[in-house]
Design an enzyme around this catalytic site. Structure first.
Site, mmCIF file in Angstrom:
data_model
loop_
_atom_site.group_PDB
_atom_site.id
_atom_site.type_symbol
_atom_site.label_atom_id
_atom_site.label_comp_id
_atom_site.label_asym_id
_atom_site.label_seq_id
_atom_site.Cartn_x
_atom_site.Cartn_y
_atom_site.Cartn_z
ATOM 1 C CE LYS A 181 -4.011 1.942 2.113
ATOM 2 N NZ LYS A 181 -5.064 1.943 3.018
ATOM 3 C CE LYS B 30 3.499 -17.665 -18.133
ATOM 4 N NZ LYS B 30 4.738 -17.046 -17.673
ATOM 5 C CD GLU C 143 1.373 -11.025 -29.334
ATOM 6 O OE1 GLU C 143 0.601 -10.914 -30.287
ATOM 7 O OE2 GLU C 143 2.214 -11.939 -29.243
ATOM 8 C CE LYS D 249 5.386 -18.755 -21.738
ATOM 9 N NZ LYS D 249 6.778 -18.595 -21.323
HETATM 10 N N1 HSE Z 1 8.723 -17.754 -16.539
HETATM 11 C C1 HSE Z 1 8.500 -17.446 -17.912
HETATM 12 C C2 HSE Z 1 9.758 -17.802 -18.697
HETATM 13 C C3 HSE Z 1 8.178 -15.995 -18.059
HETATM 14 O O1 HSE Z 1 10.799 -18.041 -18.074
HETATM 15 O O2 HSE Z 1 9.682 -17.874 -19.915
HETATM 16 C C4 HSE Z 1 7.675 -15.598 -19.417
HETATM 17 O O3 HSE Z 1 6.514 -16.279 -19.791
#
Ligand code: HSE
Length: 358
Positions: free
Chosen positions: A38, A89, A113, A189
């Site tokens: 805060k 993600k 994105e 992903k």
């Molecule tokens: N922890 C993820 C990485 C962050 O290392 O790719 C990005 O999505």
């Protein structure tokens, strides 16, 4: 003017605040995080309820990570007719269909994105291309943390633990880095990428997945003897009616796109029936790349999906003198080296080679 609320003031949220607040067409008016922050956040500190009730907030940027609270916040924000942008993600891979449906029924936009490949524009171009072309195969390094660990172990003989610590310190890793090193982040992903390409729901829990936690310096040394190295690759293939998705540490040629790809950089190749393979490479994790991808989505919301180009009013002044060293040849073999030449001077040569090593 786009009025923005940021949920989560960590690595990514702070980056979004910094970039968006520097732009004349955006204003970050409220920020939600844990009560301990805060004082750090100051007068913009707000509860989730206040953000959802604030009619002056146009967009909610969700940068918290995890799923339970983001799910509650995203669904409520969409129902309150606020656009939502996220880099998360986990929540996108689990609830994409619901988020898109809610956004459409409430006349707002859901943009994500930044959830794949950090600062590299990937989902938007792939969505456009796949509206008329079929993707047959996709392979990629999509987790910056795992790639950082493997390349640091390989190039700098760092132990697995030290390399992981480095990735955490640089802000690449998830708060629980097991999602990175066990391949879970990558399978989320590739599920998102498959969804936008094939317009179907892909359940990340069903994707076979092997991580890098068991990779040792000896294995990397073995690979080196065969001019190869190991990278964590997520792959997607369409086989008839089925889709083969998996994540696994993979031996790749050292001279290949993937073998040369170091640290947190991500790299992918997408194969289409009419085009490609198309390769994309760039920073896949970290504050500014991820925040920059979120701001791209904010710009898209501002311009209703059009590239924010405006009109080309002024004539640009192109420099007449070129910087650097140029090796110039004529047809009869005459060779001359020119430093910082005038562009017009080079026209008389048949071959001009810039010395890019400078
Ligand atoms: N922890 C993820 C990485 C962050 O290392 O790719 C990005 O999505």
């Amino acid at each position: 003017m786009l009025r923005i609320a940021i949920l989560g003031y960590g690595v990514v949220g702070k980056g979004v605040d910094e970039i968006a607040s520097s732009l004349s067409d955006m204003k970050v008016t409220r920020i939600f995080d844990r009560p301990v922050l805060k004082d750090t956040i100051g007068p913009r500190f707000s509860s989730l309820e206040d953000i959802l009730a604030d009619k002056d907030i146009d967009v909610v940027c969700e940068c918290m990570g995890g799923d339970a609270l983001p799910y509650t916040a995203i669904t409520a924000a969409l129902k309150a007719q606020k656009h939502v942008v996220t880099s998360n993600k986990e929540t996108v891979s689990k609830h994409l269909d619901e988020y898109l449906t809610l956004a459409s029924s409430n006349g707002v936009s859901f943009q994500f994105e930044a959830s794949c490949m950090g600062g590299v524009p990937l989902l938007y171009p792939l969505t456009n291309i796949s509206s008329f072309d079929k993707m047959t195969k996709f392979e990629g390094i999509l987790n910056g943390t795992s790639n950082y660990i493997l390349s640091q172990m390989e190039e700098n003989s760092l132990s697995y633990d030290l390399a992981l610590k480095g990735a955490q310190e640089k802000g690449f890793a998830e708060s629980d880095p097991s999602a990175d090193v066990l391949g879970i982040d990558t399978k989320r992903k590739i599920s998102i990428i498959s969804s936008i390409i094939y317009k179907k729901t892909f359940n990340p829990e069903e994707v076979p997945c092997f991580g890098i936690a068991g990779i040792t310096a000896d294995m990397l040394e073995e690979a080196k003897k065969e001019n190869a190295t190991i990278r964590l690759i997520g792959s997607i293939k369409k086989l008839g009616d089925e889709y083969e998705l998996f994540v696994a540490p993979t031996l790749v040629n050292k001279n290949s796109l993937f073998g040369q790809n170091a640290n947190e950089t991500n790299a992918i190749s997408a194969y289409f029936s009419k085009n490609g393979p198309l390769s994309f490479q760039g920073p896949g994790a970290g504050r500014y790349p991820t925040a920059a991808a979120i701001v791209q989505d904010l710009e898209r919301i501002l311009s209703n999906g059009q590239a924010p180009l405006g009109s080309l009013k002024e004539k640009a002044k192109i420099a007449l003198a070129l910087k650097g060293k140029f090796v110039c040849y004529t047809k009869d073999g005459f060779k001359e080296v020119k430093e910082n030449p005038m562009a017009s001077d080079l026209v008389k040569y048949d071959v001009v080679i810039k010395d890019g090593r400078l």
